[in-house]
Design a protein around this motif. Structure first.
Motif, short mmCIF file in Angstrom:
data_model
loop_
_atom_site.label_atom_id
_atom_site.label_comp_id
_atom_site.label_asym_id
_atom_site.label_seq_id
_atom_site.Cartn_x
_atom_site.Cartn_y
_atom_site.Cartn_z
N ARG A 111 0.86 -1.20 0.00
CA ARG A 111 0.00 0.00 0.00
C ARG A 111 0.88 1.23 0.00
NH1 ARG A 111 -2.95 1.33 4.30
NH2 ARG A 111 -1.85 0.04 5.83
N GLY A 112 0.43 2.26 -0.68
CA GLY A 112 1.21 3.49 -0.65
C GLY A 112 1.26 4.14 -2.02
N PRO A 113 2.22 4.99 -2.27
CA PRO A 113 3.20 5.49 -1.31
C PRO A 113 2.56 6.50 -0.36
CG PRO A 113 3.47 6.61 -3.40
CD PRO A 113 2.39 5.59 -3.60
N PHE A 114 3.12 6.58 0.85
CA PHE A 114 2.58 7.46 1.87
C PHE A 114 3.64 8.44 2.37
CE2 PHE A 114 0.11 3.41 2.78
CZ PHE A 114 -1.04 3.84 2.13
N GLY A 115 3.15 9.52 2.94
CA GLY A 115 4.02 10.43 3.68
C GLY A 115 4.72 11.47 2.82
N THR A 116 5.52 12.25 3.52
CA THR A 116 6.25 13.35 2.86
C THR A 116 7.55 12.83 2.28
OG1 THR A 116 7.23 13.88 5.00
CG2 THR A 116 5.30 15.15 4.35
N SER A 117 8.07 13.59 1.33
CA SER A 117 9.31 13.18 0.66
C SER A 117 10.46 14.06 1.13
CB SER A 117 9.13 13.32 -0.85
OG SER A 117 9.18 14.69 -1.20
N TRP A 118 11.65 13.75 0.63
CA TRP A 118 12.81 14.60 0.92
C TRP A 118 12.71 15.95 0.23
CZ3 TRP A 118 15.53 13.00 4.83
CH2 TRP A 118 15.75 11.63 5.05
N ASP A 119 11.85 16.07 -0.76
CA ASP A 119 11.61 17.31 -1.50
C ASP A 119 12.92 17.88 -2.08
OD1 ASP A 119 10.36 19.42 -2.64
OD2 ASP A 119 10.11 20.58 -0.78
N LEU A 120 13.52 17.09 -2.93
CA LEU A 120 14.78 17.52 -3.57
C LEU A 120 14.57 18.76 -4.43
CD1 LEU A 120 16.57 14.26 -4.72
CD2 LEU A 120 17.16 15.74 -2.82
N ASN A 121 13.35 18.91 -4.97
CA ASN A 121 13.13 20.05 -5.86
C ASN A 121 13.38 21.38 -5.17
OD1 ASN A 121 12.42 18.26 -7.78
ND2 ASN A 121 10.21 18.60 -7.65
N SER A 122 13.12 21.43 -3.87
CA SER A 122 13.32 22.69 -3.15
C SER A 122 14.79 22.93 -2.83
CB SER A 122 12.51 22.69 -1.86
OG SER A 122 13.03 21.73 -0.97
N ALA A 123 15.64 21.99 -3.19
CA ALA A 123 17.07 22.14 -2.87
C ALA A 123 17.90 22.48 -4.10
CB ALA A 123 17.58 20.86 -2.22
N TYR A 124 17.25 22.87 -5.19
CA TYR A 124 18.00 23.24 -6.40
C TYR A 124 19.01 24.33 -6.06
CZ TYR A 124 14.60 20.91 -9.48
OH TYR A 124 13.80 20.00 -10.13
N GLY A 125 20.20 24.19 -6.60
CA GLY A 125 21.22 25.22 -6.41
C GLY A 125 21.97 25.12 -5.09
N HIS A 126 21.63 24.13 -4.28
CA HIS A 126 22.29 23.98 -2.97
C HIS A 126 23.28 22.82 -2.99
CE1 HIS A 126 19.72 26.75 -0.61
NE2 HIS A 126 18.78 26.41 -1.47
#
Lengths: 292, 160
Positions: A111-126
């Motif tokens: 079952r899933g996927p569930f929950g929040t992700s690491w959200d790599l998109n918000s880390a562009y340029g870092h």
């Protein structure tokens, strides 16, 4: 795990619509199984029913050993390979033992996927700093694979990995490959060396002061047991990484996976729904409450 | 100041262990220092021997270890470029408590312990500064040992 046939699994799953009901498992067949360490395996699964939606790195699935029980396990595979699921799990009890024992051909529920992700998109340029303790490398692996596939979007890529001893190193082929890349820094440390070990000895937090990243421009992704999360986050803060750019994957006793049952409550949050990935500024006040 | 000492002073000032130390102290240390390189598998010092120097590592990797009869030496921890190696020189009886072995080509600024101790006695300001730095490193290492005692990566997991 007792072998479950595809048709028997279909009976167990029942007639509910597994395409829309998040509580109904989808049947998957194990197509490959690799022993990572003495008690840890990686399995590759192919769908027998409608596949679950594509997952983002950091999210988890509920894996069901039919007749035994369900456990939350993070995905460890390449998120761009939507046709196959990959997860890595350690045998620590009845359910994980049954799942670990599932050989190619065995059918399990997902079952899933569930929950929040690491959200790599918000880390562009870092700078991206991945810090793993033990089996914590598994959920970070999918994020690292995604970052490598979009390498031009990020500055430095750093992986800091701590394990108890060299026998507990997982994903050895990947580690060798990543160490060979000129634009990725991989540092591995063990609590206790072994004959032939020529690397670092000490806990993973000892790597932080000199790790090659710019704290003013870094986003850190940390996964491991909770005590390791606390001390690693502290070390990152001391290095100067702002709390909102430290992301921690935490774990609680998850049952439903969708924020209904409340088993995974951590103060005001439900880890399955609001997590498992939290930023340190949100999680820190909760980690320091003994009763939670 | 000779060119060589000036060169060492520049390198000392860049070393993380001495970050922010006043120039006058750095220059005094430079007169007590020399640069040295070792290949891998070189023993830098051995347990029970006189601790007459300490090392500011610039490059490389060093095991701090302890011999155990009948077994391979036990590696307690590693230090590397940017770390300081050795504090037994600072406290009587000035003997090493452990041994140190390079595991990679290593380069360090080596400081003469007796001269540094004399400087500490002569200049309490310098001595306090240095002791604070050594204490900071000792605390970090104690902290790391405590974390290892906690079995950081494998606290008894829930059985599921």
């Amino acid at each position: 795990m007792t072998a479950v046939t595809e048709s028997a699994a279909a009976d167990l799953v029942g007639s509910a619509d597994s395409g829309t009901d998040p509580m109904v498992p989808h049947r998957y067949r194990v197509v490959r199984r690799r022993l990572e360490t003495r008690d840890t395996v990686t399995q590759l699964l192919e769908p027998l029913d409608e596949p679950i939606p594509a997952f983002a790195p950091g999210q988890f699935a509920m894996l069901y050993a039919f007749g035994v029980g369900e456990v939350p396990i993070s995905m460890s595979g390449d998120p761009s390979r939507v046709e196959l699921l990959q997860h890595t799990l350690r045998n620590v009890g009845a359910v994980t033992g049954a799942l670990c024992a599932a050989r190619p051909g065995a059918v399990i529920g997902v079952r899933g996927p569930f929950g929040t992700s690491w959200d790599l998109n918000s880390a562009y340029g870092h700078d991206l700093v991945f810090i793993a303790g033990g089996i914590g490398l598994a959920p970070l692996r999918s994020a690292l694979l995604q970052a490598l596939s979009q390498r031009e979007r990020y500055r430095r890529l750093v992986l800091l990995l701590g394990v108890r001893n060299p026998d507990e190193l997982m994903f050895r082929k990947d580690l060798r490959s990543w160490k060979g890349l000129f634009d990725v820094d991989v540092e591995i440390t063990v609590d206790r060396g072994a004959p032939g070990w020529r690397g670092q000895v000490g806990v993973v937090t000892t790597l932080l002061p000199q790790a090659p990243f710019d704290p003013d421009n870094a986003v850190a992704f940390v996964c491991g047991p909770e005590v390791m999360l606390r001390f690693t986050a502290l070390g990152l803060s001391q290095r100067g990484v702002p709390a909102q750019r430290i992301r921690l994957s935490t774990e609680r006793n998850m049952k439903c996976g969708v924020g209904l049952c409340g088993h995974c409550q951590l103060g005001p949050v439900l880890v399955c729904r609001d997590g498992p990935v939290f930023s340190y500024d949100r999680l820190a006040p909760l980690l320091h409450v003994r009763e939670l | 100041m000779t060119d060589e000492v000036a060169g060492i002073a520049t390198r000392l000032a860049k070393h993380p262990f001495l970050a922010g130390m006043p120039d006058v102290h750095v220059q005094a240390l430079a007169g007590l220092a020399r640069l040295q390189r070792w290949p891998a598998d070189t023993r830098l010092f051995s347990e029970h021997r006189t601790a007459d120097r300490f090392f500011l590592l610039e490059e490389g990797l060093v095991y701090i270890e302890m011999p155990i009869p009948g077994q391979e030496d036990m590696v307690l921890e590693t230090v590397r470029g940017g770390d300081v190696l050795g504090w037994s020189w600072l406290f009587p009886p000035y003997v090493w408590h452990f041994s140190a072995l390079t595991v990679a080509p290593t380069e360090a600024i080596v400081l003469a312990a007796a001269g540094v101790r004399e400087r500490c006695e002569a200049s309490p300001e310098f001595g306090y500064d240095l002791i604070r730095r050594v204490a900071g490193v000792a605390i970090q290492r104690l902290h790391a040992v405590r974390l290892r005692l906690m079995n950081l990566y494998d606290p008894t997991p829930p059985r599921r």
